[in-house]
Design an enzyme around this catalytic site. Structure first.
Site, PDB file in Angstrom:
ATOM      1  N   ASN A  88      33.339  16.174  76.335  1.00 51.90           N
ATOM      2  CA  ASN A  88      34.057  15.050  75.747  1.00 51.90           C
ATOM      3  C   ASN A  88      33.808  15.050  74.237  1.00 51.90           C
ATOM      4  O   ASN A  88      32.660  15.161  73.801  1.00 51.90           O
ATOM      5  CB  ASN A  88      33.576  13.734  76.364  1.00 51.90           C
ATOM      6  CG  ASN A  88      33.998  13.595  77.808  1.00 51.90           C
ATOM      7  OD1 ASN A  88      35.087  14.005  78.177  1.00 51.90           O
ATOM      8  ND2 ASN A  88      33.131  13.029  78.636  1.00 51.90           N
ATOM      9  N   HIS A 101      27.212  18.083  74.157  1.00 46.78           N
ATOM     10  CA  HIS A 101      26.778  18.359  75.530  1.00 46.78           C
ATOM     11  C   HIS A 101      27.983  18.762  76.358  1.00 46.78           C
ATOM     12  O   HIS A 101      29.095  18.270  76.148  1.00 46.78           O
ATOM     13  CB  HIS A 101      26.092  17.132  76.153  1.00 46.78           C
ATOM     14  CG  HIS A 101      26.890  15.868  76.043  1.00 46.78           C
ATOM     15  ND1 HIS A 101      26.944  15.120  74.887  1.00 46.78           N
ATOM     16  CD2 HIS A 101      27.689  15.225  76.940  1.00 46.78           C
ATOM     17  CE1 HIS A 101      27.718  14.066  75.080  1.00 46.78           C
ATOM     18  NE2 HIS A 101      28.203  14.106  76.316  1.00 46.78           N
ATOM     19  N   HIS A 103      29.264  18.779  80.239  1.00 46.24           N
ATOM     20  CA  HIS A 103      29.034  18.288  81.597  1.00 46.24           C
ATOM     21  C   HIS A 103      29.355  19.430  82.563  1.00 46.24           C
ATOM     22  O   HIS A 103      30.427  20.045  82.463  1.00 46.24           O
ATOM     23  CB  HIS A 103      29.981  17.132  81.928  1.00 46.24           C
ATOM     24  CG  HIS A 103      29.795  15.909  81.070  1.00 46.24           C
ATOM     25  ND1 HIS A 103      29.139  14.790  81.520  1.00 46.24           N
ATOM     26  CD2 HIS A 103      30.202  15.625  79.811  1.00 46.24           C
ATOM     27  CE1 HIS A 103      29.156  13.866  80.567  1.00 46.24           C
ATOM     28  NE2 HIS A 103      29.799  14.346  79.522  1.00 46.24           N
TER      29      HIS A 103
HETATM   30  P1  5GP Z   1      29.680  11.481  77.170  1.00 43.62           P
HETATM   31  O1  5GP Z   1      30.319  10.226  77.670  1.00 43.62           O
HETATM   32  O2  5GP Z   1      29.177  11.346  75.751  1.00 43.62           O
HETATM   33  O3  5GP Z   1      30.523  12.716  77.372  1.00 43.62           O
HETATM   34  O4  5GP Z   1      28.444  11.729  78.112  1.00 43.62           O
HETATM   35  C1  5GP Z   1      27.193  11.222  77.897  1.00 43.62           C
HETATM   36  C2  5GP Z   1      26.474  11.349  79.219  1.00 43.62           C
HETATM   37  O5  5GP Z   1      25.086  11.246  78.973  1.00 43.62           O
HETATM   38  C3  5GP Z   1      26.840  10.267  80.230  1.00 43.62           C
HETATM   39  O6  5GP Z   1      27.369  10.879  81.409  1.00 43.62           O
HETATM   40  C4  5GP Z   1      25.521   9.548  80.488  1.00 43.62           C
HETATM   41  O7  5GP Z   1      25.351   9.187  81.840  1.00 43.62           O
HETATM   42  C5  5GP Z   1      24.482  10.568  80.034  1.00 43.62           C
HETATM   43  N1  5GP Z   1      23.268   9.999  79.487  1.00 43.62           N
HETATM   44  C6  5GP Z   1      23.186   9.021  78.534  1.00 43.62           C
HETATM   45  N2  5GP Z   1      21.909   8.749  78.251  1.00 43.62           N
HETATM   46  C7  5GP Z   1      21.159   9.562  79.042  1.00 43.62           C
HETATM   47  C8  5GP Z   1      19.751   9.730  79.209  1.00 43.62           C
HETATM   48  O8  5GP Z   1      18.926   9.074  78.585  1.00 43.62           O
HETATM   49  N3  5GP Z   1      19.342  10.677  80.102  1.00 43.62           N
HETATM   50  C9  5GP Z   1      20.239  11.414  80.822  1.00 43.62           C
HETATM   51  N4  5GP Z   1      19.725  12.320  81.679  1.00 43.62           N
HETATM   52  N5  5GP Z   1      21.572  11.279  80.692  1.00 43.62           N
HETATM   53  C10 5GP Z   1      22.027  10.366  79.818  1.00 43.62           C
END
Ligand code: 5GP
Ligand code: ZN
Length: 115
Positions: A88, A101, A103
């Site tokens: 994303n 990151h 996924h």
């Molecule tokens: P985004 O929405 O930015 O693509 O994804 C961020 C992801 O990071 C989300 O799926 C969320 O659940 C995960 N995430 C956020 N904070 C933490 C954390 O402290 N530890 C872990 N393991 N995942 C996290």
């Protein structure tokens, strides 16, 4: 290590998060709010805010992230059933953590990309 970045803290071992894979360039750990039975995040160890902040000089790193995704998928036994890798990027994609990151999701049918 960037101040106040949760993923930088996880990478450096300063958070109570089990690392599934780590080498000199990348780290993989489980998403804390999984959207699928297998939901792993693969991140560069260097703080890069998003895919939009990468350059040609990052090509080897980006390619390595994808081969690590493939390796983790094999280790999590989802290589044959299939999986999705998503980065994303920015507001319309709903990016919430500004440390690049990818996924890695699988373990059940994921549905299509169209809604
Ligand atoms: P985004 O929405 O930015 O693509 O994804 C961020 C992801 O990071 C989300 O799926 C969320 O659940 C995960 N995430 C956020 N904070 C933490 C954390 O402290 N530890 C872990 N393991 N995942 C996290
Ligand atoms: Zn970071």
């Amino acid at each position: 290590m960037t101040e106040n970045c949760i993923f930088c803290r996880i990478i450096s071992g300063g958070a109570a998060t089990e690392l599934l894979y780590q080498d000199a360039q990348v780290t993989a750990f489980r998403d804390r709010t999984p959207a699928a039975p297998v939901h792993v995040l693969i991140v560069p160890n260097r703080h890069i805010p998003s895919l939009s902040d990468t350059a040609e000089s990052d090509e080897a790193l980006l390619g390595h992230i994808l081969t690590v995704a493939s390796r983790v998928a094999r280790e999590m036994n989802i290589a044959e059933s299939g999986y999705r890798v998503v980065a994303n990027t920015g507001p319309n994609a709903g990016q919430t953590v500004f440390h690049l990151h990818f996924h890695l999701m699988g373990g059940q049918p994921l549905g299509g990309l169209r809604r």
